[in-house]
Structure formats: C-alpha cells, structure tokens
Design a protein around this motif. Structure first.
Motif, PDB file in Angstrom:
ATOM      1  N   ILE A 129      79.527  32.178  17.868  1.00 11.87           N
ATOM      2  CA  ILE A 129      79.197  33.432  18.024  1.00 11.87           C
ATOM      3  C   ILE A 129      78.090  34.308  19.199  1.00 11.87           C
ATOM      4  CG2 ILE A 129      77.342  34.950  16.502  1.00 11.87           C
ATOM      5  CD1 ILE A 129      77.911  32.967  14.458  1.00 11.87           C
ATOM      6  N   LYS A 130      78.546  35.263  19.102  1.00 11.89           N
ATOM      7  CA  LYS A 130      78.198  35.738  20.612  1.00 11.89           C
ATOM      8  C   LYS A 130      77.874  37.112  20.566  1.00 11.89           C
ATOM      9  CE  LYS A 130      82.217  34.308  23.346  1.00 11.89           C
ATOM     10  NZ  LYS A 130      83.168  34.286  24.449  1.00 11.89           N
ATOM     11  N   THR A 131      77.374  38.035  21.499  1.00 14.98           N
ATOM     12  CA  THR A 131      76.533  39.393  21.632  1.00 14.98           C
ATOM     13  C   THR A 131      77.248  39.722  22.186  1.00 14.98           C
ATOM     14  OG1 THR A 131      74.184  38.958  19.796  1.00 14.98           O
ATOM     15  CG2 THR A 131      74.321  40.520  21.754  1.00 14.98           C
ATOM     16  N   THR A 132      77.361  41.263  21.993  1.00 15.80           N
ATOM     17  CA  THR A 132      78.018  42.157  23.120  1.00 15.80           C
ATOM     18  C   THR A 132      77.116  42.556  23.619  1.00 15.80           C
ATOM     19  OG1 THR A 132      80.334  42.585  21.831  1.00 15.80           O
ATOM     20  CG2 THR A 132      79.638  44.224  23.646  1.00 15.80           C
ATOM     21  N   LEU A 133      77.244  42.719  25.366  1.00 17.86           N
ATOM     22  CA  LEU A 133      75.927  43.390  25.646  1.00 17.86           C
ATOM     23  C   LEU A 133      75.960  44.273  26.233  1.00 17.86           C
ATOM     24  CD1 LEU A 133      74.319  40.253  28.046  1.00 17.86           C
ATOM     25  CD2 LEU A 133      73.801  40.998  25.333  1.00 17.86           C
ATOM     26  N   ALA A 134      77.735  44.549  26.751  1.00 15.67           N
ATOM     27  CA  ALA A 134      78.644  45.807  27.880  1.00 15.67           C
ATOM     28  C   ALA A 134      79.405  45.793  27.296  1.00 15.67           C
ATOM     29  CB  ALA A 134      77.776  45.973  28.997  1.00 15.67           C
ATOM     30  N   ASP A 135      80.402  46.698  26.663  1.00 14.99           N
ATOM     31  CA  ASP A 135      81.547  47.083  26.647  1.00 14.99           C
ATOM     32  C   ASP A 135      82.323  48.185  26.986  1.00 14.99           C
ATOM     33  OD1 ASP A 135      80.873  47.964  23.792  1.00 14.99           O
ATOM     34  OD2 ASP A 135      83.126  46.621  23.234  1.00 14.99           O
ATOM     35  N   ARG A 136      81.237  49.320  26.674  1.00 18.50           N
ATOM     36  CA  ARG A 136      81.841  49.856  27.129  1.00 18.50           C
ATOM     37  C   ARG A 136      81.160  51.602  28.112  1.00 18.50           C
ATOM     38  NH1 ARG A 136      85.972  52.429  23.513  1.00 18.50           N
ATOM     39  NH2 ARG A 136      86.545  50.991  22.109  1.00 18.50           N
ATOM     40  N   ARG A 141      85.981  51.901  27.545  1.00 18.93           N
ATOM     41  CA  ARG A 141      86.024  50.073  27.560  1.00 18.93           C
ATOM     42  C   ARG A 141      86.460  50.044  28.600  1.00 18.93           C
ATOM     43  NH1 ARG A 141      90.025  47.133  24.348  1.00 18.93           N
ATOM     44  NH2 ARG A 141      88.672  45.163  24.314  1.00 18.93           N
ATOM     45  N   LEU A 142      85.462  49.526  29.278  1.00 11.77           N
ATOM     46  CA  LEU A 142      85.043  48.278  30.054  1.00 11.77           C
ATOM     47  C   LEU A 142      86.834  47.856  30.976  1.00 11.77           C
ATOM     48  CD1 LEU A 142      81.944  46.938  30.605  1.00 11.77           C
ATOM     49  CD2 LEU A 142      82.562  48.742  31.445  1.00 11.77           C
ATOM     50  N   ASN A 143      86.950  47.565  32.044  1.00 14.38           N
ATOM     51  CA  ASN A 143      88.494  47.078  32.083  1.00 14.38           C
ATOM     52  C   ASN A 143      88.630  45.570  32.232  1.00 14.38           C
ATOM     53  OD1 ASN A 143      89.137  49.824  34.079  1.00 14.38           O
ATOM     54  ND2 ASN A 143      87.854  49.009  35.937  1.00 14.38           N
ATOM     55  N   TYR A 157      73.026  42.770  37.110  1.00 13.57           N
ATOM     56  CA  TYR A 157      73.918  43.642  37.499  1.00 13.57           C
ATOM     57  C   TYR A 157      75.440  42.699  37.630  1.00 13.57           C
ATOM     58  CZ  TYR A 157      70.280  45.981  40.125  1.00 13.57           C
ATOM     59  OH  TYR A 157      68.925  46.713  40.209  1.00 13.57           O
ATOM     60  N   PHE A 158      76.735  43.616  37.203  1.00 17.76           N
ATOM     61  CA  PHE A 158      77.938  43.170  37.153  1.00 17.76           C
ATOM     62  C   PHE A 158      79.212  43.837  38.004  1.00 17.76           C
ATOM     63  CE2 PHE A 158      77.633  45.390  33.143  1.00 17.76           C
ATOM     64  CZ  PHE A 158      78.824  45.603  32.837  1.00 17.76           C
ATOM     65  N   THR A 159      80.224  43.401  38.013  1.00 14.96           N
ATOM     66  CA  THR A 159      81.726  44.042  38.816  1.00 14.96           C
ATOM     67  C   THR A 159      82.790  44.254  37.633  1.00 14.96           C
ATOM     68  OG1 THR A 159      81.987  41.939  39.282  1.00 14.96           O
ATOM     69  CG2 THR A 159      80.789  43.560  41.214  1.00 14.96           C
ATOM     70  N   ASP A 160      82.825  45.466  37.974  1.00  9.80           N
ATOM     71  CA  ASP A 160      84.364  45.137  36.360  1.00  9.80           C
ATOM     72  C   ASP A 160      85.674  45.757  37.629  1.00  9.80           C
ATOM     73  OD1 ASP A 160      85.243  46.059  33.979  1.00  9.80           O
ATOM     74  OD2 ASP A 160      84.739  48.125  33.888  1.00  9.80           O
ATOM     75  N   PRO A 161      86.299  45.216  37.760  1.00 13.92           N
ATOM     76  CA  PRO A 161      88.093  44.949  38.137  1.00 13.92           C
ATOM     77  C   PRO A 161      88.995  45.041  37.700  1.00 13.92           C
ATOM     78  CG  PRO A 161      87.679  43.202  38.827  1.00 13.92           C
ATOM     79  CD  PRO A 161      86.354  43.434  38.111  1.00 13.92           C
ATOM     80  N   PRO A 162      90.452  45.260  37.622  1.00  4.59           N
ATOM     81  CA  PRO A 162      90.228  45.538  36.235  1.00  4.59           C
ATOM     82  C   PRO A 162      91.515  44.254  36.896  1.00  4.59           C
ATOM     83  CG  PRO A 162      92.014  46.924  38.299  1.00  4.59           C
ATOM     84  CD  PRO A 162      90.707  46.270  38.239  1.00  4.59           C
TER      85      PRO A 162
END
Length: 328
Positions: A129-136, A141-143, A157-162
């Motif tokens: 079971i997880k909680t979404t912290l960031a997805d959009r 939608r994030l990559n 801080y996070f990176t979001d390449p495809p």
C-alpha cells in the motif's frame, strides 16, 4: 575540470581497478581499496539505499519490477514486488519498476516509480500500500520519475525523464508533458517545476551545505553533470556544466547517471563503466572502474562503504571518505 587526453578515455577497463588522476584521491580511496561484488544476476540494478536503522541495502531491479534487499551475512531476498508498476494490464516496455529510492524524515521508503509514473511513499509493505506524493504537473501525467533527494527542510527534489515510458521514450504516444522536468515537492505538498531545460535529467544530489544541486543529464552524445545554485526560496539559479561524460561515453558503455557526495563536498558520479570522483571544483580526482554500465551508488554501513549498482551486479568498496549525512 581538467582536459584529459583521449588516450585516458580509451584505456582498457579492468573491473575493480582504481585510477588516480590527482593526488587528492589518495585521501579518499585508500591504497588497499578493493571493489567487492556482493551479488549478480539482476536485469538492471538501480537506486541503492542503505537502511541505517536495520543495517541492510535496498535496490531496484527496474526491468523485473522488484526491490531487493541485501543483508550482511544473509544475502539477497525480495523486499517488494511489484515495485513500480501495479497496473492490471501487462506493461509493454523494458523498465516498469521502481528506480531511485530514499527515506523521508520518518524513515518511510519513498520511490520513483516508472510504470505508475509517480513518486510514492510506501505505507504498508506486506500489502504493498502506497501514497502518491506526485504524479501530475499542470494536470498532465509525469513522464517516469527517475531519482530523488530530500533537502533538510523536508522538500523533495526529483527528476522526470521519459526513460520508463513503455515504447518510444521521448516520442512515446503516452507522453503528456512536452519536456523532462526537475521538480520540487515542498513539505506542504506543492509541486514546483524548477527547470525544463535538461533533456534527460537523471541522478540528483545536494552539496553538503545544500547551496548546490547536482543533476546528471544522460542525453546520448552530450551526457554531463550539471550544477545549480540553490536560491533561498529553494529554486535553482545559474545552471552550468560541472563535468562532461560524453567523451568517456564514446568508448565505454553507459552515461552520466546517479550522484552522491561526501562530507567534504567531493562528488561521486555513476559514469560509463565507472564511478568518477570529482573535487568540488570539478577536477576529476580518480575513478572506481566497474567495467560495466554503472547506474547509481549509495553510502552505507558506517559511512565509509560505497555501494554501487552496475548493470546486473551490486558492489561495495571501503573508502577513507565519509558519506554526506554520516558523523564526522
């Protein structure tokens, strides 16, 4: 960084070899340092993370959608499966699993999830079971979030390449954002785009005083490590190249990838077939040669052990240097 001659980049890679370019490396990597292989046989090992409370290593196997645990004296066991894709339909791609891993201030595991395209926090491992912290971002939608680091104030801080998108990565039909972003998720839950100017943002780490944020750009034929000044409000300024990786990439497997720092501010960067060690001014001091595509690294045990993920294997090397976050 000093300009190394092409002959250096073409030198044969011997797994476990320590290359010393600058005498300062001798106070970081002792003369008797050995690269020890702990385990092998994975598909694409990534995101190593040491649990200081319970003394074990976690790492992602991105292609098999699992997180594994390595415990001294006990070896390897499955820690979480699935790790990054929990959909009902088969994932039509190579990298569905989790990538970068970290702990929050309460010791909860926080994951970059390729397949589910989010940053999530694990709440209940037994039931996954997880909680979404960031997805959009901007209602899109994030990559495929890749790597992450907490600032001492609780901002993430996070990176979001495809790289984790199913079929075509940069041209994938499921890609919703027209860029690859670097983001800050503030402690109050606000998501801010810090930069959209890096084509392939990957590894990420703060300097010890948190005044500089290092980010890997894994773009083919121009991979490099960047440095940004961190403004008082947490945004980024004055982006510049800290060190190049592309000339090594021409003759070796891999690219600029994960980053960690030690207490003295030296930068440890997963690189083509090695971990490069840079002084804070960008001078290449030396390298730990793995002989294979090297993805990421983490400090562990008493702060003098550096754990390294390289393609299918996990390594450890004992150093004189002390990892950021460990005691003096």
């Amino acid at each position: 960084m000093e300009d190394l001659s092409p002959v250096d980049t073409k030198a044969p890679t011997i797994a476990g070899r320590i290359v010393r370019y600058d005498s300062r490396i001798n106070s970081i990597v002792p003369a008797n340092a050995k690269l020890e292989k702990l385990a092998d046989g994975f598909r694409w090992a990534e995101g190593p993370l040491w649990n200081r409370n319970e003394n074990y290593l976690l790492f992602s196997d991105v292609q098999t959608n699992k997180i594994y645990k390595w415990e001294p004296g006990k070896g390897i066991s499955t820690y979480l499966s699935p790790s990054g894709y929990t959909g009902d339909t088969p994932f039509n791609g190579l990298e569905p699993g989790s990538n970068g891993l970290t702990f929050d201030s309460q010791g909860r595991l926080v994951l970059c999830e390729h397949g589910d395209r989010r940053v999530a926090r694990l709440e209940d491992r037994e039931n996954n079971i997880k909680t979404t912290l960031a997805d959009r971002y901007d209602n899109k939608r994030l990559n495929s979030p890749n790597d992450l680091v907490y600032k001492s104030n609780g901002d993430l801080y996070f990176t979001d390449p495809p790289y984790g998108l199913p079929t075509q990565r940069f041209d994938d039909p499921q890609k919703e954002l027209p860029f690859s972003g670097v983001y800050r998720l503030s402690s109050d839950g606000k998501l801010t785009l810090l930069t959209d100017e890096i084509r392939s943002p990957n590894g990420i780490a703060f300097s010890p005083d948190e005044k500089i944020l290092y980010i890997a750009d894994s773009t083919t034929k121009q991979s490099r490590w960047l440095a940004y000044d961190v403004a008082p409000d947490g945004t980024l300024q004055n982006g510049r190249t800290f060190a190049d990786a592309w000339r090594w990439e021409r003759n070796r497997k891999g690219f600029a990838d994960g980053i960690k720092v030690d207490q003295a501010g030296n930068v440890y960067a997963a690189a083509p077939e090695a971990v490069f060690i840079f002084a804070p001014d960008g001078t290449l001091l030396g390298s730990i040669e793995t002989g294979d595509k090297t993805s990421n690294l983490a400090w562990g045990e008493d702060g003098h052990s550096l754990f390294i993920t390289a393609n299918t294997a996990i390594y450890r090397i004992r150093l004189t240097a002390t990892g950021k976050g460990y005691g003096t």
